[in-house]
Design an enzyme around this catalytic site. Sequence first.
Site, PDB file in Angstrom:
ATOM      1  N   ASP A  94      -6.739   0.218  -3.599  1.00  0.00           N
ATOM      2  CA  ASP A  94      -6.757  -0.827  -2.570  1.00  0.00           C
ATOM      3  C   ASP A  94      -8.059  -0.655  -1.784  1.00  0.00           C
ATOM      4  O   ASP A  94      -8.317   0.415  -1.218  1.00  0.00           O
ATOM      5  CB  ASP A  94      -5.522  -0.642  -1.674  1.00  0.00           C
ATOM      6  CG  ASP A  94      -5.429  -1.652  -0.542  1.00  0.00           C
ATOM      7  OD1 ASP A  94      -6.468  -1.979   0.063  1.00  0.00           O
ATOM      8  OD2 ASP A  94      -4.312  -2.084  -0.239  1.00  0.00           O
ATOM      9  N   THR A  95      -8.859  -1.709  -1.747  1.00  0.00           N
ATOM     10  CA  THR A  95     -10.191  -1.600  -1.129  1.00  0.00           C
ATOM     11  C   THR A  95     -10.112  -1.287   0.370  1.00  0.00           C
ATOM     12  O   THR A  95     -11.007  -0.640   0.913  1.00  0.00           O
ATOM     13  CB  THR A  95     -11.012  -2.879  -1.336  1.00  0.00           C
ATOM     14  OG1 THR A  95     -10.268  -4.001  -0.821  1.00  0.00           O
ATOM     15  CG2 THR A  95     -11.325  -3.104  -2.807  1.00  0.00           C
ATOM     16  N   TYR A  96      -9.049  -1.740   1.034  1.00  0.00           N
ATOM     17  CA  TYR A  96      -8.869  -1.427   2.459  1.00  0.00           C
ATOM     18  C   TYR A  96      -8.760   0.087   2.661  1.00  0.00           C
ATOM     19  O   TYR A  96      -9.426   0.666   3.532  1.00  0.00           O
ATOM     20  CB  TYR A  96      -7.619  -2.141   2.993  1.00  0.00           C
ATOM     21  CG  TYR A  96      -7.095  -1.581   4.292  1.00  0.00           C
ATOM     22  CD1 TYR A  96      -7.681  -1.895   5.511  1.00  0.00           C
ATOM     23  CD2 TYR A  96      -5.986  -0.721   4.288  1.00  0.00           C
ATOM     24  CE1 TYR A  96      -7.187  -1.366   6.700  1.00  0.00           C
ATOM     25  CE2 TYR A  96      -5.493  -0.192   5.471  1.00  0.00           C
ATOM     26  CZ  TYR A  96      -6.095  -0.516   6.672  1.00  0.00           C
ATOM     27  OH  TYR A  96      -5.608   0.016   7.830  1.00  0.00           O
ATOM     28  N   HIS A  97      -7.929   0.726   1.846  1.00  0.00           N
ATOM     29  CA  HIS A  97      -7.749   2.180   1.975  1.00  0.00           C
ATOM     30  C   HIS A  97      -8.984   2.939   1.481  1.00  0.00           C
ATOM     31  O   HIS A  97      -9.380   3.948   2.075  1.00  0.00           O
ATOM     32  CB  HIS A  97      -6.510   2.630   1.207  1.00  0.00           C
ATOM     33  CG  HIS A  97      -5.244   2.023   1.720  1.00  0.00           C
ATOM     34  ND1 HIS A  97      -4.687   2.378   2.922  1.00  0.00           N
ATOM     35  CD2 HIS A  97      -4.433   1.064   1.205  1.00  0.00           C
ATOM     36  CE1 HIS A  97      -3.588   1.666   3.131  1.00  0.00           C
ATOM     37  NE2 HIS A  97      -3.404   0.866   2.101  1.00  0.00           N
ATOM     38  N   GLU A 110      -0.075   3.687  -5.465  1.00  0.00           N
ATOM     39  CA  GLU A 110      -1.147   3.207  -4.590  1.00  0.00           C
ATOM     40  C   GLU A 110      -1.749   4.355  -3.785  1.00  0.00           C
ATOM     41  O   GLU A 110      -1.033   5.150  -3.169  1.00  0.00           O
ATOM     42  CB  GLU A 110      -0.621   2.133  -3.640  1.00  0.00           C
ATOM     43  CG  GLU A 110      -1.726   1.533  -2.762  1.00  0.00           C
ATOM     44  CD  GLU A 110      -1.288   0.289  -2.015  1.00  0.00           C
ATOM     45  OE1 GLU A 110      -0.079   0.007  -1.961  1.00  0.00           O
ATOM     46  OE2 GLU A 110      -2.189  -0.403  -1.482  1.00  0.00           O
ATOM     47  N   HIS A 130      -5.441  -3.858  -5.264  1.00  0.00           N
ATOM     48  CA  HIS A 130      -5.309  -4.668  -4.050  1.00  0.00           C
ATOM     49  C   HIS A 130      -6.693  -4.932  -3.486  1.00  0.00           C
ATOM     50  O   HIS A 130      -7.486  -3.994  -3.325  1.00  0.00           O
ATOM     51  CB  HIS A 130      -4.495  -3.929  -2.974  1.00  0.00           C
ATOM     52  CG  HIS A 130      -3.021  -4.126  -3.088  1.00  0.00           C
ATOM     53  ND1 HIS A 130      -2.118  -3.366  -2.392  1.00  0.00           N
ATOM     54  CD2 HIS A 130      -2.288  -5.021  -3.808  1.00  0.00           C
ATOM     55  CE1 HIS A 130      -0.886  -3.786  -2.686  1.00  0.00           C
ATOM     56  NE2 HIS A 130      -0.964  -4.773  -3.550  1.00  0.00           N
ATOM     57  N   GLU A 136      -4.395  -8.865  -0.536  1.00  0.00           N
ATOM     58  CA  GLU A 136      -3.424  -8.384   0.451  1.00  0.00           C
ATOM     59  C   GLU A 136      -4.004  -8.524   1.848  1.00  0.00           C
ATOM     60  O   GLU A 136      -5.128  -8.084   2.109  1.00  0.00           O
ATOM     61  CB  GLU A 136      -3.081  -6.912   0.178  1.00  0.00           C
ATOM     62  CG  GLU A 136      -1.991  -6.373   1.072  1.00  0.00           C
ATOM     63  CD  GLU A 136      -1.581  -4.959   0.692  1.00  0.00           C
ATOM     64  OE1 GLU A 136      -0.389  -4.706   0.582  1.00  0.00           O
ATOM     65  OE2 GLU A 136      -2.464  -4.118   0.488  1.00  0.00           O
ATOM     66  N   GLU A 176      -0.909   6.860   6.351  1.00  0.00           N
ATOM     67  CA  GLU A 176       0.235   6.213   5.684  1.00  0.00           C
ATOM     68  C   GLU A 176       0.905   7.096   4.636  1.00  0.00           C
ATOM     69  O   GLU A 176       1.958   6.733   4.122  1.00  0.00           O
ATOM     70  CB  GLU A 176      -0.206   4.868   5.097  1.00  0.00           C
ATOM     71  CG  GLU A 176      -0.640   3.902   6.212  1.00  0.00           C
ATOM     72  CD  GLU A 176      -1.070   2.537   5.730  1.00  0.00           C
ATOM     73  OE1 GLU A 176      -0.551   2.090   4.700  1.00  0.00           O
ATOM     74  OE2 GLU A 176      -1.939   1.929   6.378  1.00  0.00           O
ATOM     75  N   ARG A 209      -8.154  -6.067   7.296  1.00  0.00           N
ATOM     76  CA  ARG A 209      -7.040  -6.725   6.596  1.00  0.00           C
ATOM     77  C   ARG A 209      -7.011  -8.224   6.838  1.00  0.00           C
ATOM     78  O   ARG A 209      -5.984  -8.871   6.621  1.00  0.00           O
ATOM     79  CB  ARG A 209      -5.695  -6.078   6.941  1.00  0.00           C
ATOM     80  CG  ARG A 209      -5.704  -4.571   6.768  1.00  0.00           C
ATOM     81  CD  ARG A 209      -4.337  -3.987   6.599  1.00  0.00           C
ATOM     82  NE  ARG A 209      -4.024  -3.847   5.179  1.00  0.00           N
ATOM     83  CZ  ARG A 209      -3.238  -2.891   4.666  1.00  0.00           C
ATOM     84  NH1 ARG A 209      -2.676  -2.003   5.436  1.00  0.00           N
ATOM     85  NH2 ARG A 209      -2.997  -2.840   3.388  1.00  0.00           N
TER      86      ARG A 209
HETATM   87 MN    MN Z   1      -2.296  -2.246  -0.553  1.00  0.00          MN
END
Ligand code: MN
Length: 289
Positions: free
Chosen positions: A179-182, A146, A205, A240, A152, A211
């Site tokens: 992951d679209t958030y990151h 990921e 994700h 997520e 992180e 989030r």
């Molecule tokens: Mn994730």
Amino acid sequence: MPLGCHGLVWTGGTSEAQLQHALRHNQEAGFELLEIALLDPHGFDVRAAHRALATSHQHVSASLGLPAAADISSGDPGCLAAGEALLNRAVEIVHDLGGRYLVGVLYSQLRKYSAPATAEGRCQSQDVLRRVAARATQLGVTLALEVVNRYETNVFNTARGALAYLDELGDPSVKVHLDTYHMNIEETDLLTPVLECGDRLGYVHIGESHRGYLGTGSVDFDGFFTALSLIDYRGPITFESFSTAVVNQDLSRNLAIWRNLWFDSDDLAKHAHTFISGQLHARSQTGRY
Ligand code: MN
């Protein structure tokens, strides 16, 4: 492509009762895959998970971030050995549960580092993952690393960084997990990284910028889902989301979940399933999906 939901939407743990609860509600929300947060593979009760899965038609995958004592990017020999043992155990558990994907931050601890990753630590983490991937391939489990934001991990924070890391690792069975958030924090846009990954994208994700509820933040989901259709992505897509409504103490603290983004897991998950399905459906009517 299977649509899934992260276990922390439902419950903070992996006891038999907690997994039963998560599997039932996951199904009711329309999902077919439950992503289990496998934060302590050595303490995970596989028999209890089997009993929970026996009465369910759901598939499972597993995700984790390495703890400090098992950080394979740290350069510490004890951590390297512990990390390899932890990852191998996680692969076995996924295989035992009939799963096909072990994903997440498999290459470092999940935390804010105060210095860049060292060349030695990077190389050693690749050596460990190369061996774990060979075992995973034997068991029919795909590893996907990921890409997470700079707070992180310090090993890589963009899709391009992950691809360079995987080129050095040299096993094409190991995939990228976006992951679209990151991505929303680190990438220039949400379309280009997906195109750059192409068939090396193995897991996705879907998370909003805060989030919480999809569509209420700043993530460019139109661009992201268009990109998935352009590369004809067929792997898992997992929702997520985190809130103080459901807490796993370790993960919630590592991810800095300090406030409530939602209270009702069922409503959140049903909304997410409708949102993701809608994005995929629209493209199936107009393009390749
Ligand atoms: Mn994730």
